[in-house]
Write an enzyme that holds these catalytic residues in place. Structure first.
Site, mmCIF file in Angstrom:
data_model
loop_
_atom_site.group_PDB
_atom_site.id
_atom_site.type_symbol
_atom_site.label_atom_id
_atom_site.label_comp_id
_atom_site.label_asym_id
_atom_site.label_seq_id
_atom_site.Cartn_x
_atom_site.Cartn_y
_atom_site.Cartn_z
ATOM 1 N N GLU A 128 63.423 26.483 43.606
ATOM 2 C CA GLU A 128 63.230 26.815 44.643
ATOM 3 C C GLU A 128 63.060 27.516 46.147
ATOM 4 O O GLU A 128 61.644 28.479 45.150
ATOM 5 C CB GLU A 128 64.939 27.426 44.875
ATOM 6 C CG GLU A 128 66.080 27.024 44.515
ATOM 7 C CD GLU A 128 67.317 27.457 43.568
ATOM 8 O OE1 GLU A 128 66.887 28.704 43.838
ATOM 9 O OE2 GLU A 128 68.437 27.137 43.169
ATOM 10 N N LYS A 130 62.062 31.358 47.243
ATOM 11 C CA LYS A 130 62.158 32.590 47.320
ATOM 12 C C LYS A 130 63.016 33.788 48.634
ATOM 13 O O LYS A 130 61.719 33.179 49.059
ATOM 14 C CB LYS A 130 61.240 33.056 46.327
ATOM 15 C CG LYS A 130 61.964 34.632 46.289
ATOM 16 C CD LYS A 130 60.790 35.357 45.452
ATOM 17 C CE LYS A 130 61.315 36.623 45.317
ATOM 18 N NZ LYS A 130 61.502 38.171 46.119
ATOM 19 N N ASP A 132 63.594 35.715 51.345
ATOM 20 C CA ASP A 132 63.068 37.101 51.342
ATOM 21 C C ASP A 132 64.506 37.434 52.540
ATOM 22 O O ASP A 132 64.634 38.287 53.541
ATOM 23 C CB ASP A 132 62.035 37.642 51.999
ATOM 24 C CG ASP A 132 61.525 38.801 52.261
ATOM 25 O OD1 ASP A 132 61.826 39.757 51.017
ATOM 26 O OD2 ASP A 132 60.516 38.953 52.768
ATOM 27 N N TYR A 242 72.914 30.494 45.858
ATOM 28 C CA TYR A 242 72.059 29.752 44.717
ATOM 29 C C TYR A 242 72.058 29.611 43.711
ATOM 30 O O TYR A 242 71.192 29.474 42.505
ATOM 31 C CB TYR A 242 70.423 30.040 44.998
ATOM 32 C CG TYR A 242 70.307 31.264 45.686
ATOM 33 C CD1 TYR A 242 70.411 32.077 44.349
ATOM 34 C CD2 TYR A 242 69.761 32.252 46.650
ATOM 35 C CE1 TYR A 242 69.876 33.584 44.349
ATOM 36 C CE2 TYR A 242 69.130 33.283 46.494
ATOM 37 C CZ TYR A 242 69.667 34.250 45.371
ATOM 38 O OH TYR A 242 69.445 35.376 45.876
ATOM 39 N N LYS A 330 55.127 33.842 43.575
ATOM 40 C CA LYS A 330 55.075 34.042 45.043
ATOM 41 C C LYS A 330 53.896 33.934 45.118
ATOM 42 O O LYS A 330 52.684 33.701 45.181
ATOM 43 C CB LYS A 330 54.965 35.550 45.137
ATOM 44 C CG LYS A 330 56.485 36.779 44.315
ATOM 45 C CD LYS A 330 56.836 37.719 45.023
ATOM 46 C CE LYS A 330 57.840 38.598 44.929
ATOM 47 N NZ LYS A 330 57.751 39.914 45.797
ATOM 48 N N CYS A 424 45.500 71.446 60.905
ATOM 49 C CA CYS A 424 45.949 70.620 61.430
ATOM 50 C C CYS A 424 46.455 69.803 62.850
ATOM 51 O O CYS A 424 46.144 70.736 63.293
ATOM 52 C CB CYS A 424 47.010 70.658 60.544
ATOM 53 S SG CYS A 424 49.089 69.829 60.463
ATOM 54 N N CYS A 427 50.191 71.508 64.104
ATOM 55 C CA CYS A 427 49.784 73.265 64.331
ATOM 56 C C CYS A 427 48.905 73.287 63.827
ATOM 57 O O CYS A 427 49.021 75.204 64.779
ATOM 58 C CB CYS A 427 51.012 73.445 62.477
ATOM 59 S SG CYS A 427 50.151 73.190 61.330
ATOM 60 N N CYS A 440 48.281 69.840 55.060
ATOM 61 C CA CYS A 440 48.417 71.399 55.664
ATOM 62 C C CYS A 440 49.569 72.483 55.234
ATOM 63 O O CYS A 440 49.946 71.649 54.407
ATOM 64 C CB CYS A 440 49.117 70.567 57.337
ATOM 65 S SG CYS A 440 50.109 72.047 57.529
ATOM 66 N N CYS A 446 55.346 73.955 60.154
ATOM 67 C CA CYS A 446 54.475 72.472 60.872
ATOM 68 C C CYS A 446 55.744 71.769 61.492
ATOM 69 O O CYS A 446 56.333 71.305 60.563
ATOM 70 C CB CYS A 446 53.398 72.079 59.891
ATOM 71 S SG CYS A 446 52.736 70.928 60.830
#
Ligand code: IVH
Length: 711
Positions: A128, A130, A132, A242, A330, A424, A427, A440, A446
């Protein structure tokens, strides 16, 4: 074709109740049949106009004879009022997941194990796609859909019956034209949103100033979990069945027959199912589906290989999580080539600086990708990705897109390598370096970290506040409306109205969502805090551990279990906040490093104050603390009709606080049905099954006897 005997014209007043009842039944049957032809088989036999006429006739008769309305009537797909939360319901049988691979060699080994397990007998496999999407259980009793439950943890999930009823391909009543309907049937299937519908939905969301959804699966999951079924009804969903999880009154020898029966009963099943008896045939099916995958209007991420013979499955058995008779094979993740337009640095809630490639938008398997993480300084250097480069990217399932590698362009001049900043970007604090990571250190000041913490706090698996994603969180921080998490609870509709993206109902919805989030579970709250190293599972373990500690303590002190749950959960949180590293390390799965992080987090006075301020906004825990010990332990309740003294959610909280459970539908497992005024079909069902029915007064007395304090 509608039978000539169907009377579409006599005014309802001119019909006597018996005639009306017969007519309503015939109309329903005819409408169900045309629904089936239209939605499941996609070969309608009547025009839309003719169908509408039948449907309106049924509505008209039901209006004139309301006592004839039943839950499985085609007119009753969309329920009236939004709910306050989704009930947790147990599956008829565990919903296992599949072992998976993307290598042919693993498929060969699987086949060898299966053959060996079956003593060398010939094996036939059912193949079958698969799908998603979102895995779901549908339960039919006497052919009527009584509940739909998301997979959740495999044992129990969320009851989303009202929402699933709005999916046109889900029969509210099983067809019995071809095959008799069994007394009990639990079906497993996958809820999907088509790619074309997904694109349209996203476009609409963007136009409304909302954030687009990441992929069709998330869109389907979100639609299923709506509290208001009317919203789900507007999201185009489909369900493909299924597997059978549990069944009474019928038996099958092969999976192939199972699929045939599901189709006979009016459910849709996956397309292009095939049988195979060799690994070569499996590989061929896999390759052919991989080739056609892009032409489908829904996402599949591989194929599923299952032993067809059901007796053989029983011989092979299951491990704790996977059946030994099935394997997901897969597909390779989809890859595309595009150009890096710019590299920016984003600051996450934990302060880590992540380089992100902004890409020329490219479609990867139906989803448009415009950014991809470059992870950290070392990865960036190893892959040597620079602005302007051509790159290969991939997307596997809902995993964030990855930059796989750079595509060489010999004649093109490249920009200089990208350097991580030494301050950063949010900030301006000088960054710190730890291994490959740049971060940071300004945890409390921040703004970027605060934004990240808000999004995490509001996340689906945390406090589950809908409509509080990246953009909204940024806006709230940038406008100075939220300076710390606790401020969220002070937001008013007036604060938000008129801000970009807060048209009409968005402001009210968000404020309402935040208010609702005050009632939560300890494990969610702990996860929401964003304690370093504490993911969902650890948060749950912590909650369970400390709940047990305080429960034991309470039992010893009082010589008995206790009723009200919220206090215990608050005590459990206190106990956790005071716990030493040693105590934390005694919990299964918590090592020294994690124990240190947790301890440091709670000991930091700034965190402690921030938590106190959040709690002071009226957080209430609704952990079902009585599960093993409460006076109503294990008892299942169903409410129907309106209660006078209590709201539904109060009643639910009281039952759960004493260890009982509240279910949405009446079944043989229901212990009590509490019937308020204007109780509906659930009451009929209870009478039919002989379930104990309580009036509100009797229910209150039961609570009292159980030692539950009623507010
Ligand atoms: S069979 C015990 N068949 O894939 C085996 N699963 O972990 C039950 N899925 O979440 C699953 N398409 O929901 C089966 N044709 C299919 C499927 C399928 C998608 C999902 C399933 C589960 C995941 C596997």
């Amino acid at each position: 074709m509608s039978p000539p005997s169907l009377d579409l014209d006599t005014p309802p007043q001119a019909l006597n109740p018996d005639e009306a009842a017969r007519l309503v039944e015939s109309l329903r049957e005819v409408i169900r049949h045309h629904d089936y032809l239209y939605y499941v088989e996609a070969r309608p036999e009547i025009s839309d106009g003719e169908y509408d006429r039948l449907f309106r006739r049924l509505q008209e008769l039901e209006e004139a004879f309301p006592h004839l309305i039943t839950a499985d009537s085609p007119t009753q797909r969309v329920a009236g009022e939004p709910r306050e939360d989704l009930p947790t319901l147990r599956h008829a049988a565990p919903m296992l997941s599949l072992d998976s691979t993307n290598e042919a060699a693993e498929v060969r080994r699987f086949d060898e194990r299966v053959r060996k397990g079956l003593g060398g007998r010939a094996v036939e496999y059912l193949l079958e796609p698969k799908l998603d999407g979102v895995s779901l259980e549908l339960v039919y009793e006497a052919g009527v859909l009584v509940r739909a439950v998301t997979r959740g943890n495999g044992e129990e999930g969320e009851g989303v019956t009202e929402n699933v009823r709005t999916i046109p391909t889900v029969p509210l009543r099983l067809r019995d034209r071809v095959r008799p309907v069994p007394p009990f049937l639990s079906v497993r299937g996958e809820v999907l949103m088509y790619l074309s519908d997904f694109e349209a939905l996203n476009q609409q969301l963007v136009e409304e100033g909302l954030e687009p959804l990441a992929n069709p699966r998330n869109a389907a999951a979100g639609a299923l979990r709506q509290l208001d079924a009317r919203i789900t009804a507007r999201r185009p969903l489909d369900l493909l069945a299924y597997d059978i999880l549990a069944l009474e009154g019928a038996e099958f020898k092969e999976d192939r027959e199972v699929l045939e029966a599901l189709r006979d009963w009016g459910l849709k099943t996956p397309e292009r199912v095939a049988l195979a008896s060799t690994v070569e045939e499996i590989l061929e099916y896999h390759a052919s589906y991989a080739r056609d995958r892009d032409r489908l209007d829904y996402e599949i991420d591989g194929i599923v290989v299952k032993v067809n013979d059901l007796a053989a499955r029983a011989v092979l058995g299951t491990t704790s999580r996977h059946p030994r008779w099935a394997l997901a094979f897969k597909f390779e993740p989809r890859k595309e080539i595009t150009r890096v337009e710019r590299i920016v640095v984003s600051v996450g809630r934990t302060g880590v600086l992540t380089p992100v490639a902004l890409l020329r938008p490219v479609e990867v398997g139906g989803v448009t990708v415009s950014r991809a993480s470059l992870h950290n300084r070392d990865e960036l250097r190893r892959k040597d990705i620079r602005e302007g480069d051509l790159v290969r990217i991939q997307r596997a399932g809902d995993v964030i897109p990855q930059v796989v590698e750079r595509v060489e362009e010999p004649s093109r001049e490249r920009k200089p390598p990208f350097e991580m900043p030494d301050r950063c970007p949010a900030c301006g604090s000088p960054v710190k370096i730890r291994g490959p990571f740049t971060f940071c250190p300004n945890r409390f000041g921040c703004p970027a970290q605060l934004k990240g913490r808000i999004v995490h706090f509001a996340g689906r698996r945390a406090l589950d506040i809908e409509g509080l994603g990246d953009e909204k969180a940024s806006l709230l921080v940038d406008r100075g409306l939220v300076r710390e998490l606790a401020d969220l609870f002070d937001l008013s509709v007036e604060d938000l109205k008129g801000l970009p993206g807060f048209a009409d109902k968005a402001a009210t919805n968000l404020v309402e969502g935040i208010r609702r989030a005050k009632s939560t579970e300890l494990r969610r709250f702990l996860f929401a805090l964003g304690i370093p190293e504490v993911g969902e599972a650890v948060a749950r373990d912590l909650a369970e551990h400390f709940l047990k500690v305080v429960r034991t303590r309470a039992a010893v002190e009082k010589g008995e279990g206790r009723g009200a749950g919220s206090d215990l959960a608050a005590e459990a949180l206190d106990a956790l906040r005071r716990a030493s590293q040693e105590e934390l390390q005694q919990i299964d799965g918590i090592g020294p490093r994690m124990a240190d992080e947790i301890y440091d987090f709670f000991q930091d006075p700034r965190n402690a104050e921030a938590i106190d301020r959040i709690l002071a906004k009226g957080i209430r825990f609704r952990e079902a603390v009585g599960q093993e010990g409460g006076a109503l332990a294990g008892k299942r309740f169903v409410f129907t009709g309106a209660l006078e003294r209590l709201s539904r959610s109060q009643a639910k909280a009281l039952v759960e606080g004493a260890g009982g459970r509240v279910m949405s539908g009446v079944s043989r497992e229901t212990d009590y049905v509490v019937a308020g005024s204007e109780a509906g079909s659930k009451l009929d069902k209870a009478r039919e099954l002989g379930t104990r029915v309580l009036s509100e007064e009797e229910f209150l007395r039961l609570l009292e006897e159980a030692g539950v304090r009623v507010p």
